[in-house]
Design a protein around this motif. Structure first.
Motif, PDB file in Angstrom:
ATOM      1  N   PRO A 172     -11.213  30.460 -20.794  1.00 59.66           N
ATOM      2  CA  PRO A 172      -9.798  30.179 -20.504  1.00 59.66           C
ATOM      3  C   PRO A 172      -8.980  31.471 -20.423  1.00 59.66           C
ATOM      4  O   PRO A 172      -9.289  32.461 -21.088  1.00 59.66           O
ATOM      5  CB  PRO A 172      -9.352  29.314 -21.680  1.00 59.66           C
ATOM      6  N   LEU A 173      -7.942  31.431 -19.589  1.00 61.83           N
ATOM      7  CA  LEU A 173      -7.069  32.594 -19.384  1.00 61.83           C
ATOM      8  C   LEU A 173      -5.681  32.271 -19.905  1.00 61.83           C
ATOM      9  O   LEU A 173      -5.146  31.190 -19.640  1.00 61.83           O
ATOM     10  CB  LEU A 173      -7.000  32.939 -17.894  1.00 61.83           C
ATOM     11  N   LEU A 174      -5.096  33.213 -20.644  1.00 70.91           N
ATOM     12  CA  LEU A 174      -3.716  33.096 -21.111  1.00 70.91           C
ATOM     13  C   LEU A 174      -2.902  34.183 -20.430  1.00 70.91           C
ATOM     14  O   LEU A 174      -3.176  35.373 -20.600  1.00 70.91           O
ATOM     15  CB  LEU A 174      -3.645  33.245 -22.635  1.00 70.91           C
ATOM     16  N   VAL A 175      -1.908  33.775 -19.645  1.00 70.62           N
ATOM     17  CA  VAL A 175      -1.054  34.710 -18.914  1.00 70.62           C
ATOM     18  C   VAL A 175       0.292  34.787 -19.624  1.00 70.62           C
ATOM     19  O   VAL A 175       0.979  33.775 -19.777  1.00 70.62           O
ATOM     20  CB  VAL A 175      -0.856  34.270 -17.454  1.00 70.62           C
ATOM     21  N   GLN A 176       0.658  35.997 -20.049  1.00 73.38           N
ATOM     22  CA  GLN A 176       1.930  36.203 -20.732  1.00 73.38           C
ATOM     23  C   GLN A 176       2.889  36.944 -19.804  1.00 73.38           C
ATOM     24  O   GLN A 176       2.471  37.680 -18.925  1.00 73.38           O
ATOM     25  CB  GLN A 176       1.725  36.994 -22.029  1.00 73.38           C
ATOM     26  N   GLY A 177       4.168  36.760 -20.046  1.00 76.85           N
ATOM     27  CA  GLY A 177       5.179  37.450 -19.250  1.00 76.85           C
ATOM     28  C   GLY A 177       6.483  36.687 -19.267  1.00 76.85           C
ATOM     29  O   GLY A 177       6.519  35.485 -19.550  1.00 76.85           O
ATOM     30  N   GLU A 178       7.575  37.373 -18.953  1.00 73.19           N
ATOM     31  CA  GLU A 178       8.887  36.742 -18.951  1.00 73.19           C
ATOM     32  C   GLU A 178       8.955  35.645 -17.880  1.00 73.19           C
ATOM     33  O   GLU A 178       8.156  35.623 -16.943  1.00 73.19           O
ATOM     34  CB  GLU A 178       9.975  37.788 -18.675  1.00 73.19           C
ATOM     35  N   SER A 179       9.933  34.767 -18.010  1.00 68.69           N
ATOM     36  CA  SER A 179      10.139  33.730 -17.003  1.00 68.69           C
ATOM     37  C   SER A 179      10.444  34.382 -15.660  1.00 68.69           C
ATOM     38  O   SER A 179      11.265  35.289 -15.568  1.00 68.69           O
ATOM     39  CB  SER A 179      11.302  32.812 -17.402  1.00 68.69           C
ATOM     40  N   THR A 205       2.777  31.591 -20.931  1.00 75.86           N
ATOM     41  CA  THR A 205       3.871  31.518 -21.898  1.00 75.86           C
ATOM     42  C   THR A 205       4.750  32.749 -21.781  1.00 75.86           C
ATOM     43  O   THR A 205       4.292  33.826 -21.406  1.00 75.86           O
ATOM     44  CB  THR A 205       3.324  31.404 -23.337  1.00 75.86           C
ATOM     45  N   HIS A 206       6.029  32.559 -22.091  1.00 79.84           N
ATOM     46  CA  HIS A 206       6.958  33.693 -22.117  1.00 79.84           C
ATOM     47  C   HIS A 206       7.066  34.281 -23.522  1.00 79.84           C
ATOM     48  O   HIS A 206       7.653  35.337 -23.704  1.00 79.84           O
ATOM     49  CB  HIS A 206       8.349  33.242 -21.665  1.00 79.84           C
ATOM     50  N   CYS A 207       6.518  33.571 -24.510  1.00 80.58           N
ATOM     51  CA  CYS A 207       6.632  34.027 -25.896  1.00 80.58           C
ATOM     52  C   CYS A 207       5.282  34.524 -26.403  1.00 80.58           C
ATOM     53  O   CYS A 207       4.252  34.320 -25.775  1.00 80.58           O
ATOM     54  CB  CYS A 207       7.147  32.896 -26.791  1.00 80.58           C
ATOM     55  N   LYS A 208       5.296  35.179 -27.539  1.00 78.84           N
ATOM     56  CA  LYS A 208       4.055  35.663 -28.154  1.00 78.84           C
ATOM     57  C   LYS A 208       3.465  34.539 -28.995  1.00 78.84           C
ATOM     58  O   LYS A 208       3.969  34.224 -30.077  1.00 78.84           O
ATOM     59  CB  LYS A 208       4.345  36.906 -29.001  1.00 78.84           C
ATOM     60  N   LEU A 209       2.405  33.938 -28.490  1.00 77.96           N
ATOM     61  CA  LEU A 209       1.814  32.789 -29.177  1.00 77.96           C
ATOM     62  C   LEU A 209       1.226  33.171 -30.533  1.00 77.96           C
ATOM     63  O   LEU A 209       1.189  32.346 -31.450  1.00 77.96           O
ATOM     64  CB  LEU A 209       0.730  32.153 -28.313  1.00 77.96           C
ATOM     65  N   ALA A 210       0.768  34.422 -30.667  1.00 79.09           N
ATOM     66  CA  ALA A 210       0.222  34.852 -31.960  1.00 79.09           C
ATOM     67  C   ALA A 210       1.294  34.767 -33.035  1.00 79.09           C
ATOM     68  O   ALA A 210       1.046  34.318 -34.161  1.00 79.09           O
ATOM     69  CB  ALA A 210      -0.330  36.267 -31.858  1.00 79.09           C
TER      70      ALA A 210
END
Length: 665
Positions: free
Chosen positions: A362-369, A480-485
């Motif tokens: 699975p891939l998790l893509v982070q970044g602002e809206s 997600t735009h937030c830090k899930l950790a």
């Protein structure tokens, strides 16, 4: 139509209400009983003579000006309605969303009676001022109602019979009330139907007028019904989101007003927007046969302003692939490479993602809206072995919490009240054989996180109300735009789900941090206007590069799209005159970026230099301050309309609310 209650029974019921606070069952219907309770709660007494609530001439002028569009589109319909009731001693009335009368057309023999009870422009017929009456009660109940004779809470209004219907905007908000009032001795069984139909006529006229720059689908179960008062109308954004609808349109698509702004067209119809536009270009007047996901057939005709069709046609490609990605696919280059315009951080993210596209990771893509997380995910899908399968995108932050379980997991027939009789497969099963994209997964409720974790572990889905699980197979990309950790550490996101979806994490850079601004601008302009080599004046480009872009690529593409629409036929260079007014001040308040002003493919050589900024301009000293300034100016320009401001900024309403909340801390 229900029959009026007998006069004596009404008086006894009202008296019992006054004495005991309860209406006797079976004498008055529930809506009338609720209205009587509200009237009594407002401090009104049936026999009292209320002081007329009437607007001052200044206030009335303000109300009329604020409702100019509603009045303009209502007057012709009101004249038509009045012709139908001319001989019945009646008056046709238009009220605003607060119950203030704005326009009346009346039978001369009835006008004097009407004026004695203030049935004239400027008077308020809100329930709190006039008790139970068709206008005020339709306003309170948000539905068509009729009130006969002594059903009015105030006895002095007992000579009236009234029927009223709400007029709703394209987004489901109450715009006003249309009413027919007359002598109770001349009441007609068809008056409520007439006023309800007239209200729908006004709604349709208003929707066409307010959604001129949108793609509109005119729908009916039969092609001959398109263009009639019974047609459904759906307004679409240029990237395929349903941003407006009349009541018939919502019913045809099995949606409610809460779905407006949160539903993609392809979520309810088995067709993509670019396919619809392609068919429209070939046969613009022909109704297209479309199929809902539940198998039902509807017919649709596209209507769109010719002036905005070119920009819309090319923007409509973005939900599945950009034109650059389409060209790349034809040439054998993968879709991710087609999106690469030279930024090192973006390219690094793409290289990493490309290495796992053939693996069950699975891939998790982070970044602002607005940085393009969904576009990145779609390009990755198009670059991998599942490219011929479905790509199902779900915005976890846009689905109401009460619906997210049935939306994701589906349900069987009769699983709950309001369920479709044929059931629903759910979005997870729709992704079988392709890619599931969960956007804003950090906004998913904890209870749903538990169910999603089980799906990912067992690779099966159990619909709501079903006892048997169904196998599913899809590649998973989350964003997600937030830090899930951090969210997991704070107990807002499940640790075990975080580890399950975090096979590989990549972060897409914000637009303000990208090193390829000029090349990115060139690609966006090429996508928006492929037939015309549009350029940007150097000084303007330098200010665009310096602007913080709180909505990132989504906002920037929207600004360029609008600017291209402002070009004259003889122009091919974007300059200050083509910029939206709400953005001009913000752009002029930022210091230009020197590197961005060097001539490039998207920069017009020899463009006139920008006038120096006045010394009095105060330039904000941080990106956060610039972002807040842009948001504030956009809200002012849209008169506080958060939905419209979010669309102009290119961000979601939830993101805009978060930024406003952060600014108030």
């Amino acid at each position: 139509m229900r029959s009026p209650s007998p006069l004596l029974a009404l008086r006894q019921a009202r008296q019992q209400l006054l004495e005991t606070g309860q209406c006797p069952a079976g004498i008055v219907d529930e809506r009338l009983a609720r209205s009587w309770h509200r009237s009594m709660g407002a401090g009104l007494a049936p026999t009292a003579r209320v002081s007329p609530e009437h607007a001052s001439s200044h206030h009335l002028r303000h109300v009329l000006a604020s409702n100019h569009a509603l009045l303009a589109h209502s007057r012709p319909v009101m004249e038509y309605v009045f012709d139908q009731v001319r001989q019945s001693q009646s008056v046709v009335v238009l009220a605003d969303s607060a119950g203030m009368l704005m326009h009346t057309l009346g039978d001369p023999h009835f006008v004097d009676k009407a004026e004695r009870v203030a049935l004239t422009s400027g008077a308020s017929w809100n329930e709190s001022h006039r008790g139970t009456n068709a206008i005020g009660t339709a306003l309170a109940e948000r539905s068509a109602v009729e009130v006969h004779g002594s059903e009015h809470f105030l006895e002095r209004n007992g000579f009236l019979t009234c029927a009223a219907s709400p007029i709703l905007s394209a987004t489901g908000e109450l715009s006003g009330i249309l009413d027919i009032s007359g002598d109770h001795r001349n009441g007609h069984a068809h008056t409520l139907g007439l006023v309800s139909t007239a209200a729908r006529m006004i709604e349709n006229r208003l929707m066409v007028a307010t959604c001129k720059r949108n793609i509109r689908l005119h729908l009916h179960a039969h092609p001959e019904g398109i263009g009639s008062v019974a047609e459904g109308i759906i307004a679409l954004s240029d990237d395929g989101w349903i941003v407006g609808a009349n009541r018939v349109g919502l019913a045809l698509l099995r949606l409610n007003t809460g779905d407006i702004g949160a539903t993609l067209l392809e979520r309810v119809l088995d067709v993509r927007l670019d396919d619809l536009l392609s068919r429209h270009k070939r046969r613009p007047l022909q109704a297209q046969q479309l199929r809902l996901h539940n198998g039902a057939i509807v017919f649709a005709q596209i209507q769109v302003d010719p002036a905005v069709l070119p920009a819309i046609s090319h923007a409509a490609l973005s939900p599945t692939a950009t034109p650059a990605a389409t060209d790349a696919a034809k040439s054998g280059v993968d879709a991710l490479s087609a999106l690469d315009t030279g930024d090192a951080r973006w390219r690094s993210a793409a290289d990493k993602a490309r290495r796992i596209v053939t693996k069950p990771i699975p891939l998790l893509v982070q970044g602002e809206s607005g940085v393009g997380k969904e576009m990145f995910a779609r390009a990755l899908h198009a670059s991998g072995p599942r490219r011929d399968g479905p790509f199902v995108a779900i915005n976890c932050g846009a689905i109401p919490e009460s619906l997210i379980e049935s939306e994701l997991f589906g349900y069987v027939a009769g699983a709950f009240t309001g369920a479709r009789k044929e059931g629903s497969p759910g979005r997870l099963r729709e992704a079988h054989g392709g890619t599931l994209f969960l956007d804003e997964i950090g906004d998913m409720p904890l209870a749903m996180q538990t169910r999603l974790l089980r799906v990912l572990q067992e690779r099966t889905v159990t619909p709501v109300g079903a006892g048997k699980a169904v196998a599913v197979d899809f590649a998973l990309v989350c964003a997600t735009h937030c830090k899930l950790a951090d969210a997991a550490a704070n107990g807002k996101f499940r640790h075990d789900l975080y580890y399950r979806i975090n096979g590989l994490t990549v972060t897409l850079p914000a637009l303000r941090d990208r090193s390829d601004f000029a090349a990115l601008t060139e690609r966006l302009l090429s996508d928006l206007s492929p037939a015309l080599a549009v350029q940007v004046a150097p000084e303007l480009l330098s200010r665009l590069a310096a602007y913080p872009w709180p909505g990132n690529l989504r906002q920037y593409a929207s600004v360029l799209r609008t600017a291209c629409a402002m070009l004259q036929d003889s122009e091919d260079t974007l300059d200050w005159a083509h910029m939206p007014d709400d953005l001009l001040d913000a752009l002029q308040a930022v210091a230009p970026v020197a590197a961005a002003s060097s001539p490039g493919p998207a920069v017009a050589a020899g463009a006139a230099p920008l006038e120096p900024l006045p010394a009095a301009v105060q330039v904000p000293q941080s990106l956060q301050a610039l972002s807040q300034m842009a948001i504030q100016q956009t809200l002012e320009a849209t008169r506080g309309n958060v939905s419209l401001a979010a669309r102009q900024l290119g961000i979601s309403r939830q993101t805009l609310y978060r930024k406003l909340a952060a600014a108030s801390v």
